[in-house]
Design a protein around this motif. Structure first.
Motif, short mmCIF file in Angstrom:
data_model
loop_
_atom_site.label_atom_id
_atom_site.label_comp_id
_atom_site.label_asym_id
_atom_site.label_seq_id
_atom_site.Cartn_x
_atom_site.Cartn_y
_atom_site.Cartn_z
N ARG A 193 -2.36 -2.49 13.32
CA ARG A 193 -2.24 -1.50 12.24
C ARG A 193 -2.51 -2.14 10.88
NH1 ARG A 193 3.24 1.88 10.99
NH2 ARG A 193 3.11 2.36 13.21
N ARG A 238 -4.21 -4.86 10.23
CA ARG A 238 -5.60 -5.28 10.05
C ARG A 238 -6.51 -4.08 9.77
NH1 ARG A 238 -7.17 -10.56 13.52
NH2 ARG A 238 -5.19 -11.63 13.22
N LYS A 267 1.73 -3.64 15.53
CA LYS A 267 1.89 -3.69 14.09
C LYS A 267 0.81 -4.55 13.45
CE LYS A 267 5.17 -1.58 12.85
NZ LYS A 267 6.56 -1.96 12.75
N GLU A 268 0.42 -5.63 14.14
CA GLU A 268 -0.64 -6.50 13.61
C GLU A 268 -1.97 -5.75 13.55
OE1 GLU A 268 -0.49 -9.33 12.21
OE2 GLU A 268 -2.62 -9.86 12.12
N ASN A 277 0.82 -1.21 0.00
CA ASN A 277 0.00 0.00 0.00
C ASN A 277 0.86 1.26 0.00
OD1 ASN A 277 0.80 0.17 2.73
ND2 ASN A 277 -1.16 1.07 3.34
N LEU A 316 4.86 -4.56 20.72
CA LEU A 316 5.02 -3.89 19.43
C LEU A 316 4.54 -4.76 18.29
CD1 LEU A 316 8.51 -2.10 19.56
CD2 LEU A 316 6.24 -1.05 19.50
N ALA A 317 4.81 -6.08 18.39
CA ALA A 317 4.36 -6.98 17.32
C ALA A 317 2.84 -6.94 17.19
CB ALA A 317 4.85 -8.41 17.59
N GLN A 318 2.15 -6.84 18.32
CA GLN A 318 0.69 -6.76 18.27
C GLN A 318 0.22 -5.41 17.74
OE1 GLN A 318 0.08 -7.85 22.34
NE2 GLN A 318 -0.44 -9.97 21.81
N VAL A 338 11.78 -6.71 16.77
CA VAL A 338 10.32 -6.88 16.89
C VAL A 338 9.96 -8.22 16.26
CG1 VAL A 338 8.06 -5.95 16.32
CG2 VAL A 338 9.96 -4.41 16.79
N PRO A 362 -6.78 -9.58 18.05
CA PRO A 362 -5.48 -9.39 18.70
C PRO A 362 -5.57 -8.40 19.86
CG PRO A 362 -5.49 -8.42 16.50
CD PRO A 362 -6.77 -9.17 16.64
N ILE A 416 1.24 -0.85 5.43
CA ILE A 416 0.94 -2.25 5.73
C ILE A 416 2.20 -3.03 5.39
CG2 ILE A 416 -0.53 -4.22 5.20
CD1 ILE A 416 -2.66 -2.22 4.25
N ARG A 418 4.06 -9.49 7.36
CA ARG A 418 4.87 -10.30 8.26
C ARG A 418 5.80 -11.21 7.46
NH1 ARG A 418 0.88 -13.50 11.18
NH2 ARG A 418 -0.65 -12.15 10.19
N TRP A 437 2.96 -12.34 16.56
CA TRP A 437 2.31 -11.42 17.47
C TRP A 437 1.46 -12.12 18.50
CZ3 TRP A 437 -2.99 -11.73 17.39
CH2 TRP A 437 -3.56 -12.37 16.28
#
Lengths: 431, 431
Positions: B133, B135, B130-131, A36, B126-128, A410, B121, B409, B412, A414
């Motif tokens: 964001r 989604r 980013k997840e 994106n 931080l990993a969450q 990171v 989630p 986006i 992963r 997650w």
């Protein structure tokens, strides 16, 4: 009747074609990219090395193109092109075009050894930059906590396969980080002992630069502790290191900066491609016999009069994108297309703080002047004013404080409960 | 003989205990965290909403503690504690302690429905962030490209389970983004029609705040288009939405901000824990019968005289960490430990631009003054001068330009060739 222009890929070529065509009458534009965002690829290695954050070198395509009311952006994957039906097949819908601009670039490749990727990530996307950062910093973490000296040596060994600008920039960054920044952070290891190798199959690194500049770059790399191996063909990569003919180096981290191959779209069409899958274009950047299809950027094979092809550089892609846009406008006005002429913007590479090489026609220079030139050019070409301000601030901060960006690891994972069936999980111990 | 202090967890409690003990004579400190960084959790929702980058709210523990020469940092997972042997078991080695400080916090939990995590989630790492964001932004991308109106409505629906500060901040951010920022970027959808729900089991949201402030926050949320459902218990979460008793909402994105549970370390020791697994501590923050083991931060259950326990807030963790460090120093001097007394720093939550609530003892206020208070307090408590400067710059930029951070986006998956056996790959089409 409005003409529908479909652009595949939001890199330098795609975005510049879009800007030329944006808000022009009688044109509808659809731009499709699997990401994106538009990525300022020349600084991607700085994200890999934690000198910059991902938001510093990337911007959502929607934001960049928001003011062109005739441009629609879709995040999606283009699977194939049906030249006869003038249709592209995507992962969400078929889309019909009047003009098609293919600008979806190249990806790294492993000369038929795709299984090496797991052990040697390339550097073409933000996801890969983050993966490289994760691996490099994780290697230091593991070295700090192991008590096995052989293991520690392997963890503190970094091999970069490929001695082009990306390989040189990665190796230089690791050299500088290990020699000047990391030492005071560890108690059990001496990061200055990090072993760094560039492994290059050709007789010298930076083959696109003149031999004397390449030689100066090699000396600069050596001063940062990087050993340059030329005439060295990698014969195998595994999780413990790299085989180079009869020689072997054990390394926990191998990075791939060697070959590229065009994205597969050319194969879905009955068009001429070169050895690495790039689509051969005419002098107006369209495909022979198909004036309605243009190819720009790394995906295009544009042959010069002397038989060489234009290299995969940002300025080439940028100029081609603009030229394609202008040729479509000329078409719509019923005028003759212009043939593409590349105005050479030279090339440059940076090795470390105050160290770079610049080549612009017969003008060649290195050292701190080259480094400042590199810096100014990259700031100037950054995507937006906001990007320029924040990158400049971070570089300034790093330059004067010797402290670099946050070297965070990171996780890709997650989830706390990756196995939903078990009531507790492996991640239970700590937040 | 030097005393070895082992600290598990580099959050507010762990880091502040370490700073008190750092560079003190006769003490060696080992701090272990599964992450390599300290996270400023109060601003984590801003990373999830792309208002800030990960480097803005996190700093490597090594950097933060580099000047304390008696502190060693290990990135690792602590699996269990052997109280009798005074040893912790990690994923790399057993480590013996004289003093142990457990400060590894809490994680979100799903009331026995861990299978909901995949669809909803939480926001603790931080990993969450980013997840989340990924989604949220992916939902808008998919809504833009679909032609199915039912599908589109589902994609433009966001459900936040849990009406505490995190849930309110997430919902407020999505409300503000959809109402004020996103509209001009899309051609096929109207982001202003985004449906946003907070689903809360209790009779009102923000239960820790006074009813009148919570009510004002509810009104502010409603003005941003957020619907607040109270007395609403989620009975199921699946990939298409949420079931609440007899009612059902279809939503592509569900975020979890409801329950927390202590990390599992308490279970590996024979100690008293409360209903959610927090370890019960004495008034000096040590474990009954084990003066050599301290617990601080969210993992500790510290009971007040009125029977309530201290909430899981950053100021509590920070003060407890310092108190633990000081008590160890008192021990070493042969003096009596001090009992922990929490100095109430109040609490605050932000709903959107110029909208927040602040409660400090009997002092309660909301609106723009509360928002500026929130902003100043968060800037003040940020980890380092560098963080303060860059966060303030980005907030200032966003405030005055109405443009927010880069809503990228980032996949992963970093591989081009996820199946090494096939010569071409699903990712072939585009770079």
């Amino acid at each position: 009747m409005k003409k529908h222009v479909v652009i595949v890929g939001g890199g330098f070529a795609g975005i510049n074609a879009a800007k030329v065509l944006g808000n022009k009458p009688d044109i509808e534009i659809t731009i499709i990219d699997r990401k994106n965002y538009h990525l300022f690829q020349p600084l991607l290695y700085q994200v890999a090395m934690a000198a910059l954050g991902e938001g510093d070198i990337a911007a959502p395509l929607r934001n960049m193109l928001a003011n062109y009311r005739n441009i629609t952006v879709f995040k999606g994957i283009v699977r194939s092109v049906d030249i006869e039906k003038k249709t592209i097949v995507t992962d969400f819908r078929e889309i019909t075009y009047d003009y098609l601009i293919l600008a979806c670039g190249v990806q790294h490749h492993y000369f038929g050894n795709n299984q090496w990727e797991e052990f040697a990530p390339g550097l073409k996307t933000l996801a890969q930059a983050k993966e490289i950062r994760r691996r490099v910093m994780e290697a230091y973490e593991r070295a700090e906590r192991t008590t096995d000296f052989v293991e520690r040596k392997k963890l503190l060994t970094f091999i970069i396969v490929g001695g082009g600008p990306t390989g040189v920039e990665l190796a230089g960054s690791i050299g500088e980080m290990s020699r000047y920044t990391l030492s005071k952070f560890y108690r059990n290891i001496d990061p200055k002992l990090t072993r760094i190798f560039i492994v290059e199959a050709a007789p010298r690194i930076l083959g696109s630069f003149s031999p004397d500049l390449a030689s100066k770059a090699t000396r600069s790399l050596e001063k940062l502790g990087v050993q340059v191996w030329t005439n060295s063909m990698v014969s195998n990569v595994d999780e413990n290191g790299v085989q180079i003919g009869n020689e072997r180096i054990e390394a926990a981290t191998v990075l791939w900066a060697a070959g590229v191959t065009a994205t597969g779209i050319g194969k879905t069409m009955d068009v001429d491609t070169d050895r690495i899958g790039r689509i051969i274009v005419d002098e107006d950047l369209s495909i022979p016999q198909h004036p309605e299809i243009f190819v720009g950027g790394d995906l295009a094979n544009f042959q010069l009069e002397d038989g060489r092809t234009l290299p995969g550089l940002a300025p080439v892609a940028l100029q081609q994108g603009r030229a394609i846009g202008k040729n479509i406008l000329l078409d719509l006005k019923g005028r003759t297309r212009k043939l593409f002429r590349y105005r050479d913007k030279g090339q440059m590479a940076t090795i470390g703080k105050n160290k770079a090489i610049v080549e612009f026609g017969s003008l060649k220079f290195d050292g701190i002047l080259a480094w400042f030139t590199w810096l100014l050019v990259h700031i100037y070409f950054l995507t937006s004013f906001r990007h320029r301000v924040f990158v400049l601030l971070q570089w300034g901060w790093s330059y004067f404080t010797f402290s670099y960006g946050a070297r965070l690891i990171v996780n890709r994972e997650w989830r706390f409960y990756p196995e939903a069936c078990s009531s507790s999980s492996v991640n239970d111990e700590e937040e």
